[in-house]
Design a protein around this motif. Structure first.
Motif, short mmCIF file in Angstrom:
data_model
loop_
_atom_site.label_atom_id
_atom_site.label_comp_id
_atom_site.label_asym_id
_atom_site.label_seq_id
_atom_site.Cartn_x
_atom_site.Cartn_y
_atom_site.Cartn_z
N SER A 402 0.83 -1.21 0.00
CA SER A 402 0.00 0.00 0.00
C SER A 402 0.86 1.26 0.00
N PHE A 403 2.19 1.08 -0.06
CA PHE A 403 3.09 2.22 -0.01
C PHE A 403 3.01 3.01 -1.31
N VAL A 404 2.75 4.31 -1.18
CA VAL A 404 2.61 5.16 -2.36
C VAL A 404 3.45 6.42 -2.19
N PHE A 405 4.24 6.75 -3.21
CA PHE A 405 4.99 8.00 -3.27
C PHE A 405 4.74 8.57 -4.66
N ASP A 406 3.61 9.23 -4.83
CA ASP A 406 3.23 9.72 -6.15
C ASP A 406 4.17 10.82 -6.64
N GLY A 407 4.53 10.73 -7.92
CA GLY A 407 5.31 11.78 -8.55
C GLY A 407 6.74 11.89 -8.08
N VAL A 408 7.26 10.85 -7.46
CA VAL A 408 8.60 10.88 -6.91
C VAL A 408 9.43 9.74 -7.51
N GLU A 409 10.66 10.03 -7.85
CA GLU A 409 11.55 8.98 -8.34
C GLU A 409 12.32 8.39 -7.16
N VAL A 410 12.14 7.10 -6.93
CA VAL A 410 12.84 6.41 -5.85
C VAL A 410 14.17 5.90 -6.39
N VAL A 411 15.26 6.30 -5.76
CA VAL A 411 16.60 5.95 -6.22
C VAL A 411 17.44 5.48 -5.02
N ASN A 412 18.60 4.95 -5.31
CA ASN A 412 19.57 4.58 -4.28
C ASN A 412 20.83 5.40 -4.46
N ASN A 413 21.42 5.83 -3.36
CA ASN A 413 22.71 6.49 -3.44
C ASN A 413 23.76 5.46 -3.85
N ASP A 414 24.57 5.81 -4.85
CA ASP A 414 25.59 4.89 -5.33
C ASP A 414 26.61 4.60 -4.24
N SER A 415 27.18 3.41 -4.28
CA SER A 415 28.20 3.02 -3.32
C SER A 415 29.51 3.76 -3.60
N ALA A 416 30.35 3.82 -2.59
CA ALA A 416 31.68 4.39 -2.75
C ALA A 416 32.55 3.47 -3.58
N PRO A 417 33.54 4.00 -4.29
CA PRO A 417 34.48 3.14 -5.00
C PRO A 417 35.18 2.21 -4.01
N GLU A 418 35.57 1.04 -4.48
CA GLU A 418 36.17 0.05 -3.58
C GLU A 418 37.40 0.60 -2.86
N ASP A 419 38.18 1.43 -3.56
CA ASP A 419 39.39 1.94 -2.93
C ASP A 419 39.11 3.10 -1.97
N GLU A 420 37.84 3.51 -1.86
CA GLU A 420 37.47 4.56 -0.92
C GLU A 420 36.33 4.10 0.00
N ALA A 421 36.22 2.81 0.17
CA ALA A 421 35.10 2.25 0.94
C ALA A 421 35.05 2.79 2.36
N ASP A 422 36.21 3.11 2.94
CA ASP A 422 36.24 3.58 4.33
C ASP A 422 36.50 5.08 4.44
N LEU A 423 36.56 5.78 3.32
CA LEU A 423 36.93 7.19 3.35
C LEU A 423 35.91 8.04 4.12
N MET A 424 34.63 7.78 3.93
CA MET A 424 33.62 8.56 4.64
C MET A 424 33.75 8.35 6.15
N ASN A 425 34.00 7.13 6.56
CA ASN A 425 34.22 6.86 7.98
C ASN A 425 35.41 7.64 8.51
N GLN A 426 36.48 7.68 7.71
CA GLN A 426 37.67 8.41 8.13
C GLN A 426 37.40 9.91 8.21
N MET A 427 36.68 10.44 7.23
CA MET A 427 36.34 11.87 7.26
C MET A 427 35.46 12.21 8.45
#
Length: 480
Positions: A402-427
């Motif tokens: 029954s979930f409705v989100f009219d007029g909205v595009e549902v997307v996913n945030n892309d993952s970090a590159p493998e060589d920067e997988a932990d960079l956000m944690n470090q920042m």
């Protein structure tokens, strides 16, 4: 600092959505049986797949796969007891989960399901996971992707599972899916439909200016609190507002996990009501303009559920996981609505969604229990209706929703590159800003600044300086 980051991510998984990550590739796809005969699991009590040194598909005994199971037809002859460890203590207490188990037993009467609800789940699950002695099904805690094959069996290949469920790649390793969400969360805003109607609001807001104007209408025309901050709870601050960073506020799925760490001024004013600046300024402006509760230090998380149900609150910024709780808190469930976050990029609104905790099946369980566990997981996802009951964004691609989100595009945030997988944690650790990682105090400071008259741009300048200092300390390449 590593421990702090680790536990913050664990808690974030409880409150909002799991972080999306990528594993490697190259493992064999799962090969489940497709015959129509009743499937019988092995009664061998040794750990299924213990001879499969390579893990992957062979870790599930007998080619067991989620896609290969026909509910109501396969494995109906299993007689066993399985144990499920989870964090939904509220659904244990109100009998909801036992009700689903009872319905499951109408189809599979000989599979007994015992459940263990744990309050401090994020910590307890991590401690018990390595022992192997936790049962047959658990909600996967915050672990590294590479450890999935050590503790769990796969449901099938990501490609195969993607035909049946959303977010099949959320817990993946070597192209195998190890986790299936019990529900998913979308990021938007809770609101009371009757309050909006009484205030004279006919169209849902799509921009920050429209949202603030609607809050003013609620204040002028009703007795409801326009926006309830939930300041005192703490976790409802960073755990909520940070969830809208990324595609929702930028329209760019690569911004959060790929560009944010490299941006010189990620909090600057874009001048068009978009981006991180506009996101947090909504909270600042609401408090500064008297559109929130009178005393933010006295907010009450449990009490607010009944308040919004009764029409004493107009809006709250929380993930869709909160919908069911607000509906259940009073006599007016139909008054509870959920709308997209009021930011538009080029006239278009975006929403992100991802799984909450995901079912994982114990690699150390017997083959019989693994089969029973996978049958139960599939029934819960496709037949129980639990996800929809909780107001969740759908996990199953075959179940009604029954979930409705009219007029909205549902997307996913892309993952970090493998060589920067932990960079956000470090920042986050270096800057101590902790975006999407327990940054409650930073968001609470917005409320405090607005109430005390401290300019919003002063906060933004402070964040920018800390971010730039962290980039310098870590040697991060910075782009303007």
């Amino acid at each position: 600092m590593k421990l702090k980051r680790f536990m913050a991510l664990g808690m974030a998984a409880v409150m909002t959505m799991s972080l999306t990550a990528c594993g490697g590739s190259g493992d064999k796809p799962a090969t489940g049986s497709t015959d129509t005969d009743n499937k019988t699991a092995s009664n061998d009590n040794t750990a299924a797949g213990s001879d499969a040194a390579d893990g992957g598909a062979d870790a599930a005994a007998g080619g067991l796969t989620y896609a290969g199971i026909k509910l109501g037809e396969d494995y109906t002859d299993i007689t066993t007891t399985i144990k499920w460890m989870h964090h939904k203590t509220d659904r244990v207490e109100d009998g909801t989960l036992q009700g689903y188990i009872d319905e499951f037993n109408k189809v599979y009467p000989n599979i007994t399901v015992e459940q263990e609800g744990i309050t401090d789940y994020a910590e307890t699950a991590l401690l018990r996971l390595p022992t192997g002695d936790w049962g047959d099904i658990m909600f996967i805690p915050s672990i590294d992707m590479v450890d999935l094959e050590t503790y769990f069996i796969p449901y099938g290949s990501v490609a195969e599972m993607s035909e049946l469920i959303n977010f099949a790649d959320n817990w993946k390793f070597q192209d195998q899916c190890y986790g299936v969400g019990y529900m998913a969360n979308a990021q938007g805003v809770l609101y009371n439909k009757k309050v909006f109607a009484d205030a004279g609001i006919t169209d849902l807001p799509k921009t920050p200016d429209e949202f603030i104007a609607d809050l003013q209408l609620i204040k002028d025309n009703t007795d409801a609190i326009p926006l309830y901050t939930n300041y005192a709870a703490g976790w409802t601050m960073g755990g909520a507002w940070d969830g809208y960073l990324g595609a929702i506020t930028t329209g760019d799925t690569a911004w959060l996990n790929q560009k944010f760490t490299h941006t010189a001024e990620p909090f600057k004013d874009n001048g068009d009501g978009t981006g991180a600046y506009a996101l947090y300024k909504i909270l600042y402006d609401a408090v500064a303009q008297g559109l929130t509760e009178e005393d933010y230090t006295t907010t009450d998380w449990e009490g607010c559920k009944g308040m919004i149900n009764r029409g004493e609150i107009g809006t709250m910024v929380l993930g869709s996981w909160a919908v069911a709780q607000m509906k259940a808190a009073g006599d007016n469930p139909d008054d509870i609505g959920y709308m997209p976050f009021p930011i538009s990029i080029g006239g278009k609104q975006y929403a992100t969604a991802g799984p909450d905790y995901c079912y994982g099946i114990n690699k150390e369980s017997s083959a019989e229990n693994q089969a029973a566990a996978m049958v139960f997981v599939k029934w819960m996802v496709e037949e129980s209706g639990w996800c929809d009951f909780e107001g969740g964004y759908p996990v199953s691609k075959t179940a009604d929703t029954s979930f409705v989100f009219d007029g909205v595009e549902v997307v996913n945030n892309d993952s970090a590159p493998e060589d920067e997988a932990d960079l956000m944690n470090q920042m986050n650790a270096e800057s101590e800003l902790n975006f999407n990682a327990g940054g409650d105090s930073r968001v609470m400071a917005i409320v405090e600044a607005a109430a005390q008259g401290t300019p919003y741009d002063d906060l933004v300048a402070e964040w920018t300086q800390k971010w730039n200092d962290a980039q310098s300390a870590l040697g991060v390449e910075v782009n303007n």
